[in-house]
Design an enzyme around this catalytic site. Structure first.
Site, PDB file in Angstrom:
ATOM      1  N   ARG A 145      -1.850   8.336  -2.297  1.00 16.96           N
ATOM      2  CA  ARG A 145      -1.524   7.049  -1.800  1.00 16.96           C
ATOM      3  C   ARG A 145      -2.133   5.948  -2.634  1.00 16.96           C
ATOM      4  O   ARG A 145      -1.785   4.890  -2.938  1.00 16.96           O
ATOM      5  CB  ARG A 145      -1.807   6.941  -0.032  1.00 16.96           C
ATOM      6  CG  ARG A 145      -0.444   7.631   0.556  1.00 16.96           C
ATOM      7  CD  ARG A 145      -0.087   8.784   0.194  1.00 16.96           C
ATOM      8  NE  ARG A 145       0.787   9.228   1.356  1.00 16.96           N
ATOM      9  CZ  ARG A 145       0.707   9.987   2.299  1.00 16.96           C
ATOM     10  NH1 ARG A 145      -0.675  10.227   2.399  1.00 16.96           N
ATOM     11  NH2 ARG A 145       1.470  10.358   3.197  1.00 16.96           N
ATOM     12  N   ASP A 174       2.084  12.901  -4.366  1.00 15.87           N
ATOM     13  CA  ASP A 174       2.804  12.408  -2.690  1.00 15.87           C
ATOM     14  C   ASP A 174       4.063  11.553  -3.388  1.00 15.87           C
ATOM     15  O   ASP A 174       4.409  11.454  -4.422  1.00 15.87           O
ATOM     16  CB  ASP A 174       1.903  11.613  -1.882  1.00 15.87           C
ATOM     17  CG  ASP A 174       2.404  12.119  -0.404  1.00 15.87           C
ATOM     18  OD1 ASP A 174       3.444  11.534  -0.146  1.00 15.87           O
ATOM     19  OD2 ASP A 174       1.785  12.603   0.388  1.00 15.87           O
ATOM     20  N   HIS A 247       7.610  15.117   0.304  1.00 15.60           N
ATOM     21  CA  HIS A 247       6.665  14.266  -0.257  1.00 15.60           C
ATOM     22  C   HIS A 247       6.487  14.370  -1.793  1.00 15.60           C
ATOM     23  O   HIS A 247       5.447  14.401  -2.452  1.00 15.60           O
ATOM     24  CB  HIS A 247       5.050  14.756   0.169  1.00 15.60           C
ATOM     25  CG  HIS A 247       5.013  14.164   1.648  1.00 15.60           C
ATOM     26  ND1 HIS A 247       4.970  12.940   2.084  1.00 15.60           N
ATOM     27  CD2 HIS A 247       4.722  14.813   2.813  1.00 15.60           C
ATOM     28  CE1 HIS A 247       4.655  12.624   3.332  1.00 15.60           C
ATOM     29  NE2 HIS A 247       4.566  14.026   3.846  1.00 15.60           N
ATOM     30  N   ASP A 309       4.681  19.850   4.448  1.00 19.20           N
ATOM     31  CA  ASP A 309       4.967  19.129   5.689  1.00 19.20           C
ATOM     32  C   ASP A 309       5.906  17.908   5.501  1.00 19.20           C
ATOM     33  O   ASP A 309       6.266  17.625   4.473  1.00 19.20           O
ATOM     34  CB  ASP A 309       3.352  18.699   5.925  1.00 19.20           C
ATOM     35  CG  ASP A 309       3.037  17.559   4.986  1.00 19.20           C
ATOM     36  OD1 ASP A 309       2.960  18.107   3.768  1.00 19.20           O
ATOM     37  OD2 ASP A 309       2.578  16.381   5.163  1.00 19.20           O
ATOM     38  N   GLU A 310       6.266  17.410   6.866  1.00 21.62           N
ATOM     39  CA  GLU A 310       7.090  16.409   7.227  1.00 21.62           C
ATOM     40  C   GLU A 310       8.380  16.444   6.137  1.00 21.62           C
ATOM     41  O   GLU A 310       8.862  15.337   5.714  1.00 21.62           O
ATOM     42  CB  GLU A 310       6.393  15.141   6.771  1.00 21.62           C
ATOM     43  CG  GLU A 310       5.141  14.941   7.820  1.00 21.62           C
ATOM     44  CD  GLU A 310       4.575  13.689   7.688  1.00 21.62           C
ATOM     45  OE1 GLU A 310       4.186  13.122   8.554  1.00 21.62           O
ATOM     46  OE2 GLU A 310       4.265  13.343   6.398  1.00 21.62           O
ATOM     47  N   TRP A 376      -2.500  20.089  12.086  1.00 22.88           N
ATOM     48  CA  TRP A 376      -2.877  18.865  11.967  1.00 22.88           C
ATOM     49  C   TRP A 376      -2.240  17.838  13.330  1.00 22.88           C
ATOM     50  O   TRP A 376      -3.067  17.060  13.574  1.00 22.88           O
ATOM     51  CB  TRP A 376      -2.248  17.979  10.600  1.00 22.88           C
ATOM     52  CG  TRP A 376      -0.796  17.927  10.518  1.00 22.88           C
ATOM     53  CD1 TRP A 376      -0.025  19.092   9.926  1.00 22.88           C
ATOM     54  CD2 TRP A 376      -0.226  16.854  11.180  1.00 22.88           C
ATOM     55  NE1 TRP A 376       1.299  18.438  10.098  1.00 22.88           N
ATOM     56  CE2 TRP A 376       1.355  17.059  10.428  1.00 22.88           C
ATOM     57  CE3 TRP A 376      -0.356  15.631  11.787  1.00 22.88           C
ATOM     58  CZ2 TRP A 376       2.336  16.469  10.832  1.00 22.88           C
ATOM     59  CZ3 TRP A 376       0.932  14.701  11.840  1.00 22.88           C
ATOM     60  CH2 TRP A 376       2.120  15.193  11.616  1.00 22.88           C
ATOM     61  N   ASP A 403      -9.068   7.951   8.789  1.00 24.38           N
ATOM     62  CA  ASP A 403      -8.353   6.865   8.644  1.00 24.38           C
ATOM     63  C   ASP A 403      -8.174   6.026   9.880  1.00 24.38           C
ATOM     64  O   ASP A 403      -7.485   4.800  10.019  1.00 24.38           O
ATOM     65  CB  ASP A 403      -7.207   6.932   7.693  1.00 24.38           C
ATOM     66  CG  ASP A 403      -6.175   8.135   8.221  1.00 24.38           C
ATOM     67  OD1 ASP A 403      -6.657   9.290   8.479  1.00 24.38           O
ATOM     68  OD2 ASP A 403      -5.073   7.994   8.427  1.00 24.38           O
ATOM     69  N   TRP A 451      -6.857   9.930   4.952  1.00 26.49           N
ATOM     70  CA  TRP A 451      -5.578   9.439   4.192  1.00 26.49           C
ATOM     71  C   TRP A 451      -5.801   8.114   3.718  1.00 26.49           C
ATOM     72  O   TRP A 451      -6.208   7.342   4.603  1.00 26.49           O
ATOM     73  CB  TRP A 451      -4.349   9.751   5.163  1.00 26.49           C
ATOM     74  CG  TRP A 451      -4.285  11.094   5.711  1.00 26.49           C
ATOM     75  CD1 TRP A 451      -4.592  11.788   6.931  1.00 26.49           C
ATOM     76  CD2 TRP A 451      -3.718  12.176   4.854  1.00 26.49           C
ATOM     77  NE1 TRP A 451      -4.269  13.065   7.055  1.00 26.49           N
ATOM     78  CE2 TRP A 451      -3.621  13.462   5.679  1.00 26.49           C
ATOM     79  CE3 TRP A 451      -3.045  12.242   3.508  1.00 26.49           C
ATOM     80  CZ2 TRP A 451      -3.337  14.702   5.201  1.00 26.49           C
ATOM     81  CZ3 TRP A 451      -2.520  13.665   3.239  1.00 26.49           C
ATOM     82  CH2 TRP A 451      -2.867  14.646   4.130  1.00 26.49           C
ATOM     83  N   THR A 452      -4.968   7.663   2.681  1.00 24.34           N
ATOM     84  CA  THR A 452      -5.366   6.403   2.315  1.00 24.34           C
ATOM     85  C   THR A 452      -4.512   5.216   1.985  1.00 24.34           C
ATOM     86  O   THR A 452      -4.370   4.480   1.182  1.00 24.34           O
ATOM     87  CB  THR A 452      -6.093   6.623   0.884  1.00 24.34           C
ATOM     88  OG1 THR A 452      -5.029   7.275   0.016  1.00 24.34           O
ATOM     89  CG2 THR A 452      -7.256   7.343   0.919  1.00 24.34           C
ATOM     90  N   GLU A 453      -3.415   5.344   3.096  1.00 23.86           N
ATOM     91  CA  GLU A 453      -2.332   4.314   2.791  1.00 23.86           C
ATOM     92  C   GLU A 453      -2.945   3.120   3.171  1.00 23.86           C
ATOM     93  O   GLU A 453      -2.495   2.022   2.382  1.00 23.86           O
ATOM     94  CB  GLU A 453      -1.204   4.466   4.029  1.00 23.86           C
ATOM     95  CG  GLU A 453      -0.569   5.683   3.935  1.00 23.86           C
ATOM     96  CD  GLU A 453      -0.796   7.065   4.511  1.00 23.86           C
ATOM     97  OE1 GLU A 453       0.084   7.978   4.997  1.00 23.86           O
ATOM     98  OE2 GLU A 453      -2.076   7.333   4.767  1.00 23.86           O
TER      99      GLU A 453
END
Length: 527
Positions: A145, A174, A247, A309-310, A376, A403, A451-453
């Site tokens: 991110r 991602d 992702h 994931d997701e 998670w 985060d 996580w770095t959003e």
């Protein structure tokens, strides 16, 4: 343990016994060790020398490392007395952790990078016996991110080693960026490593906007070889993550044929879950096998993370070609197609002597035979996978996502998630309730996640990570007993070490002054 508090040792050792006297480090102090412990002794000389001027020549045995097969893996025994220091361990990792503890026994200026005083550099006589509770003591850093320069990653490897963490989970790809050079597919970094703007604010709240600054960066293969070697010298394994099949929009932006409909897409500029997903053609699987061929050459880690994931399956559900592939492969639905994808790479990695790590969604549609699961969203997936006989790493977001904000103070930086205070991190238990002893043995350990959003610079990374990462390190190293009052007493003595290093941790009283000023993460509510 009063003596552990007195010496501010973090993570807390299993046993600390005070002795009479003290040992003084001088420019004439010597060190001897077997060749197997060269990494640990090289590190110790480099750690103590700059601030003290004492470089520990190998001409005597004032500080002695010995190999003791009776000790467990990664365990050590450290004995300090008036005339010297004795360090015993069964393996090089144990010797290294003993060296880290020895450094903590000195006053905090020892963590500076130049001589700032004449000493004396004295430590109390003490006997310490110690061993880790878990073999997986991890930290995830998301460079997908927001790209983190190599020098900052090297610094975090040192901070991990200081806290006896031993797994760096590097989230390299991602929707918003691809950060690893793949020589066979140069557009992954030429195109996929760059986006033209970044979202500011929380997409789950009504007010957010975008900046107008391009963002990007990537690590060359030589950069990654350097990172891996630097980490290995500190007994840290770097686990790479290459996300499939979701992702993946940065990869699709670089090579549109990887997407479901072949459309040209940009690298994603918003946070949240993206609907773009890889198609399930054999050619796409071959593409990623070629990617992983290069990944395996760079990362000797026994574990390789494939994400999983997701995965938003809307495109698969509405695409005639994907539905045809589901039928041709004898699959029932899109969940089984996702499982087919993961199983394929489980087989691929097994053939190369590696193990697949994936997020808990890889349980959907059936778990691959050799898969290890990172749980998670909570602990439920860890329980399910453990009962199925699969290894797990626990990292429930409500307890380990650094985060998340420390508090609901209005001056905390923009973040996703509910407050995660220091005390809650410290209370985290990596083994879920309700498991038998045999099932609990499948819990390899745990990891904290950054996580770095909403973390676009090293100051914010420090602020989010510390001192909560110091607390987390104790949950994966020390015994299950918790005493938060004792921990905070030791933390008071540990923070000056972080000060000496230059870590801009969050103070107990709330955000630092620079944090209260509006920054690019805090959207104007009038926008």
């Amino acid at each position: 343990m009063a003596s552990a508090s007195r010496h501010a040792l973090i993570p807390k050792p299993a046993l600390v016994h005070e002795e009479e006297g003290a040992f003084t480090l001088t420019p004439t102090t010597t060190l001897t060790a077997p060749p197997a412990f060269t990494r640990a002794t090289t590190w110790l000389r480099g750690a103590l020398g700059p601030a003290t001027g004492c470089w520990l020549p190998p001409t005597g045995s004032d500080i002695t490392f010995t190999q003791s097969p009776d000790l467990a893996r990664e365990a050590y025994r450290l004995v300090v007395h008036g005339s010297g220091v004795l360090i015993e361990s069964a393996d090089p990792a144990g010797a290294f952790y003993a060296a880290q503890t020895l450094r903590q026994l000195f006053a905090s200026p020892v963590y500076r990078t130049a001589v700032v005083g004449d000493g004396p550099w004295q430590i109390p006589a003490v006997t310490i016996e110690d061993a880790p509770r878990f073999g997986w003591r991890g930290l995830l850093i998301d460079v997908g991110r927001h790209f983190l320069p190599k020098a900052d990653l090297l610094r975090y490897i040192d901070l991990m080693a200081m806290h006896k963490l031993n797994v760096l989970h590097l989230h390299l790809t991602d929707d918003q960026g691809w950060r690893i050079e793949i020589k066979q597919y140069p557009r992954l970094t030429e195109v996929g490593a760059w986006r033209d703007r970044t979202m500011i604010g929380n997409p789950l709240r009504p007010h957010f906007t975008h900046d107008a600054r391009p963002h990007g960066g990537y690590y060359t293969q030589d950069d990654l070889r350097e990172l891996v070697a630097y980490a290995a010298d500190r007994y840290i394994t770097v686990v790479p993550e290459i996300d499939i099949p979701g992702h993946s929009q940065a990869a699709i932006a670089a090579y549109p044929h990887l997407g479901v409909n072949g459309s040209t897409l940009p690298v994603q500029t918003t946070w949240g879950v993206c609907e773009s997903i890889l198609n399930a053609e054999d050619s796409t699987v071959e593409f990623y096998e070629n990617v992983f061929d290069e990944v395996l050459e760079l990362f000797p880690s026994p574990y390789i993370c494939v994400g999983g994931d997701e995965c938003q399956k809307t495109q698969w559900r509405t695409d005639p070609r994907t539905q045809e592939l589901i039928r041709d492969r004898g699959l029932k639905n899109e969940d089984e197609l996702q499982s087919w994808f993961i199983r394929h790479f489980d087989t691929y990695l097994s053939k190369h002597g590696r193990r697949l790590l994936g997020w808990e969604e890889i349980l959907e549609g059936g778990l691959a035979e050799g898969a290890t699961v990172a749980s998670w969203s909570g602990m439920e997936a860890a329980v399910t996978a453990s009962k199925l006989g699969h290894n797990v790493v626990t990292c429930p977001m409500a307890h380990t996502y650094l985060d998340f904000p420390e508090s609901d103070h209005p001056d905390e930086p923009s973040a996703i998630g509910t407050p995660l205070p220091l005390e809650k991190i410290y209370a985290f238990e990596p083994i879920p309730e309700g498991l038998t002893e045999q099932q609990a043995a499948h819990v390899l350990g745990a990891q904290a996640c950054l996580w770095t959003e909403h973390i676009d610079n090293i100051r914010n990374l420090d602020y989010q990570a510390f001192p909560r990462l110091s607390a987390f390190s104790e949950t994966v190293w020390a015994t299950p007993e918790r005493d938060f009052t004792d921990f905070t007493a030791r933390l008071d003595g540990h923070l000056p070490r972080l000060d000496a290093i230059g870590v801009e941790y969050r103070p107990a009283g709330g955000p630092r002054p620079w944090q209260t000023r509006p920054d690019r993460h805090q959207a104007d509510p009038t926008t």
